[in-house]
Each structure stands twice: as C-alpha cells, then as structure tokens.
Enzyme design. Structure first.
Site, short mmCIF file in Angstrom:
data_model
loop_
_atom_site.label_atom_id
_atom_site.label_comp_id
_atom_site.label_asym_id
_atom_site.label_seq_id
_atom_site.Cartn_x
_atom_site.Cartn_y
_atom_site.Cartn_z
N GLN A 136 2.49 10.00 1.97
CA GLN A 136 3.84 9.44 2.09
C GLN A 136 4.76 9.94 0.98
O GLN A 136 5.98 9.82 1.10
CB GLN A 136 3.79 7.90 2.04
CG GLN A 136 3.22 7.28 3.30
CD GLN A 136 3.17 5.77 3.17
OE1 GLN A 136 2.27 5.22 2.54
NE2 GLN A 136 4.13 5.09 3.75
N HIS A 196 -4.24 0.88 7.66
CA HIS A 196 -2.90 1.48 7.75
C HIS A 196 -2.80 2.71 6.82
O HIS A 196 -2.30 3.76 7.22
CB HIS A 196 -1.89 0.39 7.36
CG HIS A 196 -0.45 0.80 7.35
ND1 HIS A 196 0.48 0.24 8.20
CD2 HIS A 196 0.24 1.70 6.59
CE1 HIS A 196 1.67 0.77 7.96
NE2 HIS A 196 1.55 1.66 6.98
N GLU A 197 -3.30 2.55 5.58
CA GLU A 197 -3.18 3.66 4.61
C GLU A 197 -4.10 4.83 4.98
O GLU A 197 -3.72 5.99 4.83
CB GLU A 197 -3.47 3.16 3.19
CG GLU A 197 -2.57 2.04 2.70
CD GLU A 197 -1.09 2.30 2.88
OE1 GLU A 197 -0.67 3.47 2.87
OE2 GLU A 197 -0.34 1.32 3.07
N HIS A 237 -2.51 6.90 7.46
CA HIS A 237 -1.52 7.83 6.88
C HIS A 237 -2.18 9.13 6.44
O HIS A 237 -1.61 10.21 6.59
CB HIS A 237 -0.82 7.20 5.67
CG HIS A 237 0.38 6.36 6.00
ND1 HIS A 237 1.43 6.82 6.74
CD2 HIS A 237 0.71 5.09 5.64
CE1 HIS A 237 2.35 5.86 6.85
NE2 HIS A 237 1.93 4.80 6.20
N CYS A 245 6.28 -0.32 7.58
CA CYS A 245 5.87 0.94 6.97
C CYS A 245 7.03 1.49 6.15
O CYS A 245 8.15 1.56 6.65
CB CYS A 245 5.45 1.94 8.05
SG CYS A 245 4.86 3.50 7.37
N LEU A 246 6.73 1.88 4.92
CA LEU A 246 7.78 2.42 4.05
C LEU A 246 8.30 3.75 4.61
O LEU A 246 9.41 4.15 4.29
CB LEU A 246 7.26 2.59 2.62
CG LEU A 246 6.77 1.29 1.96
CD1 LEU A 246 6.15 1.56 0.60
CD2 LEU A 246 7.90 0.27 1.84
N GLY A 295 0.83 -1.20 0.00
CA GLY A 295 0.00 0.00 0.00
C GLY A 295 0.86 1.24 0.00
O GLY A 295 2.07 1.17 0.28
O1 K1U Z 1 1.99 2.29 3.80
C1 K1U Z 1 3.08 1.76 3.84
O2 K1U Z 1 3.99 2.23 4.54
C2 K1U Z 1 3.31 0.49 3.08
C3 K1U Z 1 3.24 -0.74 3.98
C4 K1U Z 1 1.80 -1.13 4.15
C5 K1U Z 1 1.47 -2.20 5.14
C6 K1U Z 1 2.33 -3.23 5.49
C7 K1U Z 1 1.97 -4.20 6.38
C8 K1U Z 1 0.72 -4.18 6.94
C9 K1U Z 1 -0.13 -3.15 6.62
C10 K1U Z 1 0.23 -2.18 5.70
C11 K1U Z 1 4.06 -1.84 3.34
O3 K1U Z 1 3.69 -2.35 2.33
S1 K1U Z 1 5.52 -2.33 4.11
C12 K1U Z 1 6.09 -3.68 3.09
C13 K1U Z 1 5.33 -4.94 3.28
O4 K1U Z 1 4.74 -5.13 4.31
C14 K1U Z 1 5.26 -5.98 2.23
C15 K1U Z 1 5.97 -5.89 1.07
C16 K1U Z 1 5.87 -6.88 0.10
C17 K1U Z 1 5.07 -7.96 0.28
C18 K1U Z 1 4.36 -8.07 1.45
C19 K1U Z 1 4.45 -7.10 2.43
ZN ZN Z 2 2.95 3.05 6.24
#
Ligand code: K1U
Ligand code: ZN
Length: 147
Positions: A31, A113-114, A117, A71-72, A26
């Site tokens: 962000q 989560h999004e 944000h 979270c990125l 997401g």
């Molecule tokens: O919003 C963001 O910072 C992105 C975040 C979203 C998120 C992750 C985990 C749970 C809820 C929401 C990410 O995508 S972090 C990377 C990640 O979790 C992931 C990447 C590739 C495949 C699977 C997961």
């Molecule tokens: Zn995040």
C-alpha cells in the site's frame, strides 16, 4: 534465524506511524508502494499491541464471520465481507525469529485483509459483481468531481 536489515526495521516503523496516523488497524507494504511481504497490524482498542509480520502465511483457518471493512487504498468505501473467524498466521518478527499468532474476530479479519494486499487483492474483490460495479461507478464519479 533470518537476518532482518535496518532498512526493514525503518520501513516497519514508518508504516506503523502511517497506520496510527491514518488512523487504521493495519497496513501492508504494497500500500506504500514497497514490494516486500511485510504488514503491520494493531486491532486493539488501546492501540498499543503492534504486530509487525514479515512473510506472513495463513497456516490454518476455521469458521466464518461477516465484518464491516474499509481500506486506506479505497477511501470512502465500506462493506461487510465474509472471512474466516479464526486463523493461525506464521511469520518472521523483526529479530528474524519464526513466530505464529492465533487470531479471532477483528484481528483475524485484519490479518486476512492485509495478507490479501500482499497478493494484490483489495477487500472489494470479495463482494458480488454488482457491488463491485457500483463501487467502480462511485469511485469514477468521485474522481470526476475532484478533477
Ligand atoms: O489495510 C488497510 O487498508 C487498512 C484498513 C484495515 C482494515 C479495516 C477494517 C477491517 C479489516 C482491515 C483500515 O484500518 S481502514 C480504517 C479502520 O477500519 C479503522 C480505523 C481506526 C479504528 C478502527 C478501524
Ligand atoms: Zn486495505
């Protein structure tokens, strides 16, 4: 039906590209320093179920689940967060049509989560004060090492 201009379409496309490249499931416009209520999500295993949500609002939420989040915007930090298990989110799609998505499991977590944000909240704010303090210390240490 609302009119969605081409700038929004380009932003959504660029955000999806950034999310897939990261890789992430997401991304919220806030962000990437764009202060619009727009999110992109794809929590599918096949990475081919992109959703673009404009003005997303959680209409209903039920149950609870604990899921590991990252979270990125807070790299290197992962923890389990308690959130609703099922949500219904209303939004506008890129054609300006009102839509609703009913989500459970990881997609529901990702949508919450999004949407957080968009309200300036990051997942660590759902953790205990002690955990937040430890994370702040860890990030400060990382910043000193990379300076
Ligand atoms: O919003 C963001 O910072 C992105 C975040 C979203 C998120 C992750 C985990 C749970 C809820 C929401 C990410 O995508 S972090 C990377 C990640 O979790 C992931 C990447 C590739 C495949 C699977 C997961
Ligand atoms: Zn995040």
């Amino acid at each position: 039906m609302a009119r969605i201009d081409d700038g929004i379409r380009r932003l959504a496309r660029d955000m999806a590209e950034t999310m897939y490249e990261a890789p992430g499931i997401g991304l919220a416009a806030t962000q990437v320093d764009v202060h619009l209520r727009l999110i992109v999500v794809d929590a599918s295993e096949t990475r081919d179920q992109l959703l673009v949500l404009i003005n997303p609002e959680i209409e209903t939420q039920e149950g609870s689940q604990k899921c590991e989040e990252g979270c990125l915007s807070v790299p290197g930090i992962y923890d389990r967060v308690e959130r609703a298990e099922h949500v219904v989110v209303r939004y506008l799609d890129l054609d300006g049509r009102e839509q609703a998505v009913a989500a459970s499991g990881l997609l529901a977590v990702c949508l919450q989560h999004e949407i957080d944000h968009l309200q300036g909240r990051v997942f660590v704010e759902h953790l205990s004060q002690l955990k937040q303090l430890r994370i702040r210390n860890k990030l400060a240490k990382q910043a000193r090492i990379t300076a």
